[in-house]
Design an enzyme around this catalytic site. Structure first.
Site, PDB file in Angstrom:
ATOM      1  CB  CYS A  71      75.265 -65.997  -8.675  1.00 54.84           C
ATOM      2  SG  CYS A  71      73.557 -66.284  -9.103  1.00 54.84           S
ATOM      3  NE  ARG A  73      81.140 -68.766  -8.948  1.00 55.06           N
ATOM      4  CZ  ARG A  73      81.352 -68.963  -7.656  1.00 55.06           C
ATOM      5  NH1 ARG A  73      82.563 -69.238  -7.235  1.00 55.06           N
ATOM      6  NH2 ARG A  73      80.375 -68.880  -6.789  1.00 55.06           N
ATOM      7  CD1 TRP A 103      73.468 -71.672 -13.047  1.00 56.64           C
ATOM      8  CD2 TRP A 103      72.299 -71.779 -11.147  1.00 56.64           C
ATOM      9  NE1 TRP A 103      73.019 -72.960 -12.895  1.00 56.64           N
ATOM     10  CE2 TRP A 103      72.290 -73.050 -11.740  1.00 56.64           C
ATOM     11  CE3 TRP A 103      71.616 -71.609  -9.944  1.00 56.64           C
ATOM     12  CZ2 TRP A 103      71.652 -74.141 -11.177  1.00 56.64           C
ATOM     13  CZ3 TRP A 103      70.965 -72.702  -9.375  1.00 56.64           C
ATOM     14  CH2 TRP A 103      70.993 -73.948  -9.993  1.00 56.64           C
ATOM     15  CG  ASN A 119      76.610 -64.301  -5.966  1.00 62.15           C
ATOM     16  OD1 ASN A 119      76.101 -63.798  -6.965  1.00 62.15           O
ATOM     17  ND2 ASN A 119      77.874 -64.669  -5.901  1.00 62.15           N
ATOM     18  N   GLY A 120      72.868 -65.547  -3.807  1.00 59.07           N
ATOM     19  CA  GLY A 120      72.128 -66.111  -2.681  1.00 59.07           C
ATOM     20  C   GLY A 120      70.627 -65.987  -2.925  1.00 59.07           C
ATOM     21  CD  GLU A 124      82.149 -88.889 -10.984  1.00 60.35           C
ATOM     22  OE1 GLU A 124      81.167 -88.760 -10.241  1.00 60.35           O
ATOM     23  OE2 GLU A 124      82.718 -87.914 -11.518  1.00 60.35           O
ATOM     24  CE  LYS A 137      81.564 -86.143 -14.102  1.00 59.36           C
ATOM     25  NZ  LYS A 137      82.168 -85.687 -12.878  1.00 59.36           N
ATOM     26  CD  GLU A 157      78.232 -83.478 -14.388  1.00 58.97           C
ATOM     27  OE1 GLU A 157      77.636 -82.701 -13.644  1.00 58.97           O
ATOM     28  OE2 GLU A 157      79.322 -83.977 -14.102  1.00 58.97           O
ATOM     29  CG  HIS A 186      66.620-107.146  -7.625  1.00 58.10           C
ATOM     30  ND1 HIS A 186      65.913-108.264  -7.282  1.00 58.10           N
ATOM     31  CD2 HIS A 186      67.917-107.414  -7.324  1.00 58.10           C
ATOM     32  CE1 HIS A 186      66.733-109.179  -6.764  1.00 58.10           C
ATOM     33  NE2 HIS A 186      67.965-108.679  -6.779  1.00 58.10           N
ATOM     34  CE  LYS A 196      84.429 -77.352 -11.073  1.00 54.66           C
ATOM     35  NZ  LYS A 196      84.334 -78.802 -11.366  1.00 54.66           N
TER      36      LYS A 196
HETATM   37  C1  F6R Z   1      79.754 -83.265 -11.222  1.00 57.38           C
HETATM   38  C2  F6R Z   1      79.819 -82.048 -10.470  1.00 57.38           C
HETATM   39  C3  F6R Z   1      78.850 -81.835  -9.336  1.00 57.38           C
HETATM   40  C4  F6R Z   1      79.677 -81.537  -8.082  1.00 57.38           C
HETATM   41  C5  F6R Z   1      78.777 -81.203  -6.886  1.00 57.38           C
HETATM   42  C6  F6R Z   1      79.592 -80.992  -5.626  1.00 57.38           C
HETATM   43  O1  F6R Z   1      80.674 -83.292 -12.253  1.00 57.38           O
HETATM   44  O2  F6R Z   1      80.653 -81.246 -10.733  1.00 57.38           O
HETATM   45  O3  F6R Z   1      78.025 -82.954  -9.128  1.00 57.38           O
HETATM   46  O4  F6R Z   1      80.457 -82.665  -7.820  1.00 57.38           O
HETATM   47  O5  F6R Z   1      78.036 -80.057  -7.164  1.00 57.38           O
HETATM   48  O6  F6R Z   1      80.507 -79.951  -5.787  1.00 57.38           O
HETATM   49  P1  F6R Z   1      81.699 -79.731  -4.770  1.00 57.38           P
HETATM   50  O7  F6R Z   1      82.641 -80.882  -4.928  1.00 57.38           O
HETATM   51  O8  F6R Z   1      82.313 -78.429  -5.185  1.00 57.38           O
HETATM   52  O9  F6R Z   1      81.113 -79.701  -3.391  1.00 57.38           O
END
Ligand code: F6R
Length: 606
Positions: free
Chosen positions: A2, A27, A72, A98-99, A480, A484, A487, A503, A601
């Site tokens: 949000c 975001r 969101w 927000n929250g 990682e 990527k 997601e 395993h 985000k």
């Molecule tokens: C992956 C991604 C999320 C963030 C996670 C932590 O591409 O963007 O997995 O890495 O939400 O976010 P931050 O780094 O802002 O604490």
């Protein structure tokens, strides 16, 4: 997640609110809305992108104050009525929030018993009715908001607009809110990016702060009464314009920005003379570095993968136990905190609620925490009060790329620093530094000729699932890469340390199953080759990321070569092809690369 934007001044509010919402879009959100004060409170809200909201807005909306929101969904589905702002039944009060209000169910029930007809399924709507009850009983606006908040448990970044009062009231508890003071106008945002183009004069509200905002000033007080110690900060960091600079997507732009971002991150920090690194924001004297019993690194998602690389690099270079922790688990596992240990909270946004609560847990138990953070002035950066800014610049795509490489680089700098006080020689340090300095150019070279990514895309785009394998420092790179691809292309992906594959996950392999293997020419190479053979024997197709000139490429169905470097630095290069693969598979599948479904985000709820 949000987002909030607000304005009060002499200019037309609506265009500023919509522009503010556009800056918050990155975001992640599923609906948006604005309310403008123009005699009445005029609310417009719509499911979908801000562009959908724009379609229902009249060409011209009068009014010099208003608040806006990107939602969101947490409580209630993605519907127009659940979108914010929420308006009181008499049309006198509007809120954006927000929250999460934890006791919302009980409050909603009591409001319904009093005869209120709630129009949404949200926790937030309850607030507008509670504030109205206060106003109707003769309370002043600030008092009505204060009394309401005192009845809540949960988190809030809250803005309230009133039909009868030329002001906006804001409050913060666990959800960021930033106020900006311009010339005869004031701004509110949940995110500093949306404010920086309007003013450099910023108030970062603290938990428990409330503020009355007029065009001529901002008055901050405490929820419990009395004045707040929150003071104005002039933001000096040039966050820069976050446009696409000719790229079709922010993600591709940010992948290509990595060499420059990395230069910024290491500039002035590599100390070749001593074979070490200088990290001015770390308040860690050599005696502390030498005597610390262990290092703990805490993060979520991509930041957690960076922590895992940091863990291995710190242990390897400094011979000190290091552990990476999932932030969302940390606090609830009641960890034992040693005040002499070194703790890092790693976060791009600096607002991630899970990481933030881990920081608070450590501080509560007497430890200190250093932030490794991108967003200057963010909550985690301020709460830690010490640490390293990674200097990636604005990261707009939800999928993190350039923040990952700079988190890894910052942790490698720390590994150098602590390693030199405890373990390895100046010569070893210099040799790492010589290679470290070359990485931005090597990244640039690789990006100018990234190899057969399209061939990899052909193998991956129709896969039921994808297995990512790596050993040592390449195991978190595999994680990682999997994160990527999962997601942004919505393909189920599993990442495993290569030796662990036999395993369990080997059961998934069948003729044609794609397996992405990260195998730089390090001490794990031979063992990784064995794991590849086990995959190939089951009909798997291998997409191999390896160092140029290495004969290991003969093992691959698709061979992607990265430049050679010191093995401790390989994650900085080997992750880049995995980013390009995820980007191109998502494109091939027609996915919204920059704004993947359901993701945010900045994840500001636990
Ligand atoms: C992956 C991604 C999320 C963030 C996670 C932590 O591409 O963007 O997995 O890495 O939400 O976010 P931050 O780094 O802002 O604490």
């Amino acid at each position: 997640m949000c987002g909030i934007f607000g304005f009060i001044g002499n200019r037309a509010a609506a265009p500023l609110l919509v522009e503010g919402l556009r800056r918050l879009e990155y975001r992640g959100y599923d609906s948006s809305g604005i309310v403008v004060r123009n005699g009445d409170l005029q609310v417009y809200k719509k499911v979908g992108k801000v562009s959908e909201l724009s379609k229902i807005l009249p060409n011209h909306i009068e009014g010099n104050s208003g608040i806006a929101h990107t939602r969101w969904a947490t409580h209630g589905g993605v519907t127009d009525s659940n979108a914010h702002p929420h308006l009181s039944e008499n049309g006198d009060v509007a809120v954006v929030h927000n929250g999460i209000i934890d006791n919302a169910r009980g409050i909603r029930k009591r409001l319904e018993d009093r005869g209120f007809e709630l129009k949404s399924e949200t926790d937030s709507e309850a607030l507008v009715h509670m504030i109205t009850i206060g106003l109707d009983s003769g309370q002043e606006p600030l008092e009505a908001v204060r009394q309401t908040l005192n009845r809540l448990s949960g988190t809030w970044g809250l803005c309230v607009l009133f039909k009868e009062h030329d002001m906006i009231i804001c409050a913060r508890n666990g959800s960021p809110l930033i106020l900006g003071q311009g010339d005869g106008e004031s701004f509110i945002s949940s995110d500093p990016h949306a404010l920086s183009r309007h003013t450099q004069n910023i108030f970062f509200l603290e938990d428990g702060d409330m503020a009355v905002i007029n065009k001529d000033g901002i008055d901050i007080s405490r929820l419990e009464g009395g004045s707040s110690s929150t003071s104005m900060t002039v933001i000096e960091d040039d966050w820069g314009e976050a446009d696409m600079a000719g790229y079709p997507h922010f993600m591709l732009k940010e992948i290509h920005e990595q060499p420059e971002a990395l230069r910024r991150c290491i500039s002035g920090r590599l100390d070749r003379a001593n074979g070490s690194a200088k990290l001015g924001g770390l308040k860690l004297e050599p005696v502390r570095l030498r005597s610390a019993p262990h290092v703990r690194l805490i993060g979520c998602g991509t930041a957690l993968n960076a922590c895992k690389i940091g863990q291995l690099a710190i242990e390897s270079l400094a011979r000190i136990p290091a552990v990476a922790h999932v932030a969302s688990e940390f606090r609830y596992n009641d960890p034992v905190i040693n005040p002499n240990a070194i703790h890092f909270a790693v976060s791009q946004s600096g607002e991630t609620a899970d990481t933030l609560s881990a920081v608070k847990e450590i501080q509560l138990k007497g430890g200190d925490v250093h932030g490794i953070v991108n967003v200057v002035g963010s909550t985690i950066a301020r709460l830690c009060g010490q640490g390293v800014y990674i200097h990636s610049g604005p990261e707009q795509a939800v999928a993190s790329t350039k923040a990952f490489t700079n988190m890894v680089a910052s942790l490698l700098l720390f590994a150098l620093r602590i390693g030199r006080t405890r373990s390895f020689s100046r010569e070893r340090g210099r040799s790492i530094i010589d290679d470290f300095q070359k990485i931005p150019d090597l990244m640039e070279n690789y990006l100018s000729n990234p190899g057969p990514i399209d061939e990899a895309v052909e193998l991956l785009k129709e896969a039921k699932s994808v297995l990512f394998l790596g050993r040592g420092l390449s195991a978190p790179v595999a994680s990682e890469g999997a994160l990527k691809l999962m997601e942004i292309a919505y393909i189920p992906c599993l990442a495993y340390p290569a030796g662990e594959m036999k395993h369990g996950p080997i059961a998934l392999l069948e003729e044609g199953s794609p397996v992405v293997v990260i195998a730089p020419n390090d001490r794990h190479r031979e063992k990784t080759i064995s794991s590849m053979h086990e995959c190939k024997a089951r009909g798997a197709k291998i997409i191999l990321i390896h160092e140029e000139g290495d004969s290991i490429s003969e093992e691959a169905d698709v061979s992607i070569a990265i430049p050679k470097c010191d093995s401790i630095l390989t994650p900085l290069l080997s992750v880049v092809p995995t980013q390009l693969i995820a980007y191109k598979v998502a494109l091939a599948l027609g996915c919204d690369v920059d704004r993947p479904r359901n993701l945010a985000k900045s994840v500001t709820v636990e």
